[in-house]
Write an enzyme that holds these catalytic residues in place. Structure first.
Site, mmCIF file in Angstrom:
data_model
loop_
_atom_site.group_PDB
_atom_site.id
_atom_site.type_symbol
_atom_site.label_atom_id
_atom_site.label_comp_id
_atom_site.label_asym_id
_atom_site.label_seq_id
_atom_site.Cartn_x
_atom_site.Cartn_y
_atom_site.Cartn_z
ATOM 1 N N CYS A 156 -5.024 3.071 10.325
ATOM 2 C CA CYS A 156 -5.398 4.485 10.423
ATOM 3 C C CYS A 156 -6.909 4.636 10.583
ATOM 4 O O CYS A 156 -7.455 5.720 10.373
ATOM 5 C CB CYS A 156 -4.905 5.271 9.214
ATOM 6 S SG CYS A 156 -5.599 4.728 7.637
ATOM 7 N N PHE A 173 0.863 -1.188 0.000
ATOM 8 C CA PHE A 173 0.000 0.000 0.000
ATOM 9 C C PHE A 173 0.903 1.242 0.000
ATOM 10 O O PHE A 173 0.723 2.180 0.777
ATOM 11 C CB PHE A 173 -0.932 0.018 1.210
ATOM 12 C CG PHE A 173 -1.750 -1.233 1.377
ATOM 13 C CD1 PHE A 173 -2.935 -1.408 0.674
ATOM 14 C CD2 PHE A 173 -1.343 -2.247 2.234
ATOM 15 C CE1 PHE A 173 -3.698 -2.570 0.819
ATOM 16 C CE2 PHE A 173 -2.095 -3.410 2.398
ATOM 17 C CZ PHE A 173 -3.274 -3.571 1.698
#
Length: 395
Positions: A339, A231
């Site tokens: 996150c 990612f």
């Protein structure tokens, strides 16, 4: 005069503790016309003024801007004062261009007393994102305050079209509030590392500033290691690993545009010969990579943005970490992150624990990680601590 929001009896305690959210269920009545994004006065059931904030229909009905009977109305002086306060904090952190870093978060919403407002600075350009109708309507005053506070500011770009509630600003478009594009590639520096930033078409405001300290930590462990950055987006972790002396670095992201940016940033430091990038699904990429890497970064986008999605998010984090732990070489280091604001550090650690059990690999926690100082968390609003991470030594 602002409309008045009166709370139910006993529903004023959180505001007296300066928590910046008023939930719709706490409201007893509203006086005057209340429109989304308008400033309202909030008072207790006994009529005592508790502060002022932006109104919005929905679960969080008011986001507080100031507290108490003498609460300041959000005029030009208010915006300049709050933004100057935020700037002075970053200046004290040596992030405002006087060192080897000129990319930083200037306002972190509730963490800087400005709920719903994100401002990131890339050298001489500020990028504004309004996450509420109130902040969206205040953009002219915010832009004026930025020009008054930040010396040498060349442009202010509004990137709120993706974040402002659609019903509050139908047809919202991104664009410059001040200045304009100079048509050139924009290079910023973070801890001396150069990065090309595209705030106009990139994700978020153009760069994931919140991983700055964690990228520095990775650089300590990268020399001589084979690194996989999943990612990767613009390849922040990849660039740090390359410059630190990693044996090789592979970057993976499903977005072809992200891979282009990652390759550009590797080229900026002249180390592309030790770097390969793959536009591929991360889970697919990890399937047949047994023992190929001895440092793996798992830094996915938020798996859950609402409480209703939290369980599925935890299952996603478990699945991802199972894949990473199974594939990493013995003695390898796993940097793993979440996150998702609705996933606490404890829940995330539990998901990683479950992953290690399923993978059948002993692992030790070396570091617990979080967001950097320019993403401050208000003591009165612990929900602002969204980034959490672990560094694991996997046997």
């Amino acid at each position: 005069m602002p409309a008045i929001v009166t709370l139910k009896p006993g529903k004023d305690q959180s505001l007296r503790r300066r928590h910046p959210w008023v939930f719709s269920g706490a409201i007893g009545r509203m006086q005057g016309e209340v429109l989304e994004g308008e400033v309202v006065t909030v008072q207790a059931a006994n009529g005592e003024v508790l502060g002022v904030g932006h109104y919005a229909p929905g679960s969080i009905a008011v986001r507080m801007l100031d507290f108490g009977t003498e609460a300041q109305q959000p005029d030009a002086a208010f915006w300049e004062g709050r933004i100057r306060n935020a700037y002075e904090l970053r200046k004290g952190l040596q992030l405002t261009g006087q060192g080897n870093t000129n990319v930083y978060r200037l306002t972190h919403a509730e963490g800087d007393g400005l709920p719903g407002l994100i401002i990131d600075v890339y050298g001489d350009v500020a990028v504004v994102q309004a996450h509420s109708a109130g902040m969206y309507k205040a953009r002219p005053l915010i832009a004026a305050a930025l020009q008054a506070v930040i010396p040498g500011l060349r442009a202010i770009y509004d990137k709120s079209a993706e974040t402002v509630p659609a019903k509050a600003a139908p047809g919202a478009q991104n664009g410059y509030l001040f200045g304009e594009s100079n048509g050139q590639e924009h290079i910023v520096h973070e801890n001396g590392h150069p990065f090309a930033v595209d705030w106009e078409t990139g994700q978020k405001t153009g760069f994931f500033i919140d991983q700055r300290d964690n990228r520095s930590l990775l650089a300590r462990y990268a020399p001589g290691r084979r690194v996989l950055n999943t990612f990767c987006y613009t390849g922040g972790f990849s660039s740090y690993a390359l410059q630190a002396g990693a044996e090789l670095v592979h970057s993976v992201d499903s977005s072809k545009r992200a891979i282009e940016l990652t390759e550009r940033n590797a080229a900026l430091i002249g180390l592309e010969s030790r770097h390969e990038a793959y536009a591929q699904d991360v889970f697919s990429f990890l399937k047949d990579r047994h023992n190929q890497y001895d440092l793996i970064v798992l830094d996915p986008p938020a798996f859950a943005k609402h409480l209703s999605a939290r369980h599925n998010a935890l299952m996603g984090y478990k699945r991802l970490n199972v894949a990473g732990i199974k594939q990493i070489a013995p003695g390898g280091l796993l940097f793993t992150f979440s996150c998702s604001q609705v996933v606490s550090a404890e829940l995330f650690e539990g998901a990683v624990l479950a992953a290690a059990i399923e993978a059948g690999r002993p692992a030790r926690i070396l570091h617990r990680l979080t967001q950097p100082a320019d993403h401050p968390v208000s003591l009165f609003h612990p929900e602002g601590e969204y980034l959490k991470g672990l560094v694991l030594a996997v046997e």
